[in-house]
Design an enzyme around this catalytic site. Structure first.
Site, PDB file in Angstrom:
ATOM      1  N   ARG A 109       0.649  -1.114   0.287  1.00  0.00           N
ATOM      2  CA  ARG A 109       0.338  -0.073   0.336  1.00  0.00           C
ATOM      3  C   ARG A 109       0.998   0.875  -0.321  1.00  0.00           C
ATOM      4  NH1 ARG A 109      -4.632  -1.959   2.723  1.00  0.00           N
ATOM      5  NH2 ARG A 109      -6.417  -1.514   2.424  1.00  0.00           N
ATOM      6  N   ARG A 147     -21.666  -1.941   3.696  1.00  0.00           N
ATOM      7  CA  ARG A 147     -21.078  -2.657   4.333  1.00  0.00           C
ATOM      8  C   ARG A 147     -21.246  -2.786   6.199  1.00  0.00           C
ATOM      9  NH1 ARG A 147     -14.952  -3.855   2.833  1.00  0.00           N
ATOM     10  NH2 ARG A 147     -14.087  -3.053   3.523  1.00  0.00           N
ATOM     11  N   ARG A 162     -17.188  -3.235  11.538  1.00  0.00           N
ATOM     12  CA  ARG A 162     -16.371  -3.207  11.207  1.00  0.00           C
ATOM     13  C   ARG A 162     -16.212  -2.038  11.803  1.00  0.00           C
ATOM     14  NH1 ARG A 162     -11.963  -4.695   5.918  1.00  0.00           N
ATOM     15  NH2 ARG A 162     -11.369  -2.665   6.555  1.00  0.00           N
ATOM     16  N   ARG A 193      -9.292   7.330   4.965  1.00  0.00           N
ATOM     17  CA  ARG A 193      -8.539   5.954   4.327  1.00  0.00           C
ATOM     18  C   ARG A 193      -8.380   6.273   2.711  1.00  0.00           C
ATOM     19  NH1 ARG A 193     -13.236   1.864   6.684  1.00  0.00           N
ATOM     20  NH2 ARG A 193     -12.520   0.278   4.890  1.00  0.00           N
TER      21      ARG A 193
HETATM   22  N1  LIG Z   1      -0.416  -2.546   3.993  1.00  0.00           N
HETATM   23  C1  LIG Z   1      -1.165  -1.708   4.690  1.00  0.00           C
HETATM   24  N2  LIG Z   1      -0.077  -0.800   4.689  1.00  0.00           N
HETATM   25  C2  LIG Z   1      -0.672   0.002   6.197  1.00  0.00           C
HETATM   26  N3  LIG Z   1      -1.573  -0.155   6.876  1.00  0.00           N
HETATM   27  C3  LIG Z   1      -2.816  -2.177   6.184  1.00  0.00           C
HETATM   28  C4  LIG Z   1      -2.241  -2.807   5.278  1.00  0.00           C
HETATM   29  N4  LIG Z   1      -3.302  -3.484   5.292  1.00  0.00           N
HETATM   30  C5  LIG Z   1      -3.632  -2.814   6.306  1.00  0.00           C
HETATM   31  N5  LIG Z   1      -3.893  -2.238   6.545  1.00  0.00           N
HETATM   32  C6  LIG Z   1      -4.608  -1.013   7.858  1.00  0.00           C
HETATM   33  O1  LIG Z   1      -5.732  -2.391   8.304  1.00  0.00           O
HETATM   34  C7  LIG Z   1      -6.897  -1.294   7.236  1.00  0.00           C
HETATM   35  C8  LIG Z   1      -8.136  -2.682   7.260  1.00  0.00           C
HETATM   36  O2  LIG Z   1      -7.215  -3.119   6.132  1.00  0.00           O
HETATM   37  P1  LIG Z   1      -8.284  -3.535   5.393  1.00  0.00           P
HETATM   38  O3  LIG Z   1      -9.671  -3.946   4.852  1.00  0.00           O
HETATM   39  O4  LIG Z   1      -7.639  -4.602   3.685  1.00  0.00           O
HETATM   40  O5  LIG Z   1      -8.528  -1.876   3.949  1.00  0.00           O
HETATM   41  P2  LIG Z   1     -10.034  -1.702   3.124  1.00  0.00           P
HETATM   42  O6  LIG Z   1     -11.230  -2.269   3.250  1.00  0.00           O
HETATM   43  O7  LIG Z   1      -9.895  -0.161   3.427  1.00  0.00           O
HETATM   44  O8  LIG Z   1      -8.908  -2.131   1.569  1.00  0.00           O
HETATM   45  C9  LIG Z   1      -6.354  -0.337   6.811  1.00  0.00           C
HETATM   46  O9  LIG Z   1      -7.667   0.963   6.623  1.00  0.00           O
HETATM   47  C10 LIG Z   1      -5.186   0.000   7.329  1.00  0.00           C
HETATM   48  O10 LIG Z   1      -5.474   1.071   8.822  1.00  0.00           O
END
Ligand SMILES: Nc1ncnc2c1ncn2[C@@H]1O[C@H](COP(=O)(O)OP(=O)(O)O)[C@@H](O)[C@H]1O
Length: 190
Positions: free
Chosen positions: A89, A128, A134, A146
């Site tokens: 990311r 969701r 969540r 985000r």
């Molecule tokens: N590769 C990453 N680097 C940094 N933080 C991460 C990463 N993957 C997940 N996170 C953290 O976990 C949270 C939830 O992840 P995820 O479910 O993949 O997010 P989203 O639904 O926002 O795509 C993110 O908002 C972030 O805070």
């Protein structure tokens, strides 16, 4: 060995598509979001460290995330390939992934993005949030944060992987099966 990065904004459908793709192509699914949520739920040290950032809609620091990802890869030495979901990311994470895979003689085969309009996605996440439990999906300000994190830190990866000739994108709007079909057309040609 085939390693695919599933790329897209929050709510683009990465997790949903990963469930189908991992079966279809026999890949090990590694979702950093899922791993963080598991650790949060179980109150581990990692979970406690990550929670402060997740609660603010911020990315967890690179060092912590990279270490966690590497541990997960190490747990699956026999795999035919990985499906990375939510990682990398940031450019630092992408560099770390390249370097780490290289130590094993592997590389990222392709990055496939699910594209969708921000406003459609914000509505999806709020929906969701009504059922997923969540917390980060229940607060519009957190969701917007985000997207800001995505735009600042994650979007540069599009050019990063384009520069490596590895970036592909499909329309993420449509029936789940239609989107899987679009992704499959790309993966089948890799
Ligand atoms: N590769 C990453 N680097 C940094 N933080 C991460 C990463 N993957 C997940 N996170 C953290 O976990 C949270 C939830 O992840 P995820 O479910 O993949 O997010 P989203 O639904 O926002 O795509 C993110 O908002 C972030 O805070």
């Amino acid at each position: 060995m085939i390693n695919i990065v599933l790329f897209g904004k929050p709510g683009a459908g990465k997790g949903t598509q990963a469930e189908f793709l991992k079966e279809k192509y026999n890949l090990t699914h590694v979702s950093t979001g899922d791993i963080f949520r598991y650790n949060l739920k179980n109150g581990t040290e990692l979970g406690k460290e990550a929670q402060v950032y997740i609660d603010k809609g911020e990315l967890v620091p690179d060092a912590l995330t990279i270490k966690m990802l590497q541990d997960e890869v190490e747990k699956n030495p026999e795999t035919k390939g990985f499906l990375f979901d939510g990682f990398p990311r940031t450019v630092a994470q992408a560099d770390a992934l390249d370097a780490f895979l290289k130590t094993k003689g592997w590389e990222v085969t392709a990055t496939v993005a699910l594209e969708a309009d921000d406003e459609v996605l914000v509505q999806r996440l709020l929906e969701r949030g009504k059922t997923s439990g969540r917390a980060d999906d229940q607060d519009e300000a957190l969701i917007r944060n985000r997207y800001q994190e995505y735009n600042e830190k994650t979007a540069p990866l599009i050019e990063y992987y384009k520069g490596q000739g590895k970036f592909y994108a499909v329309n993420g709007i449509g029936e789940i099966s239609e989107v899987t079909e679009r992704l499959s057309l790309i993966i089948d040609k890799l």
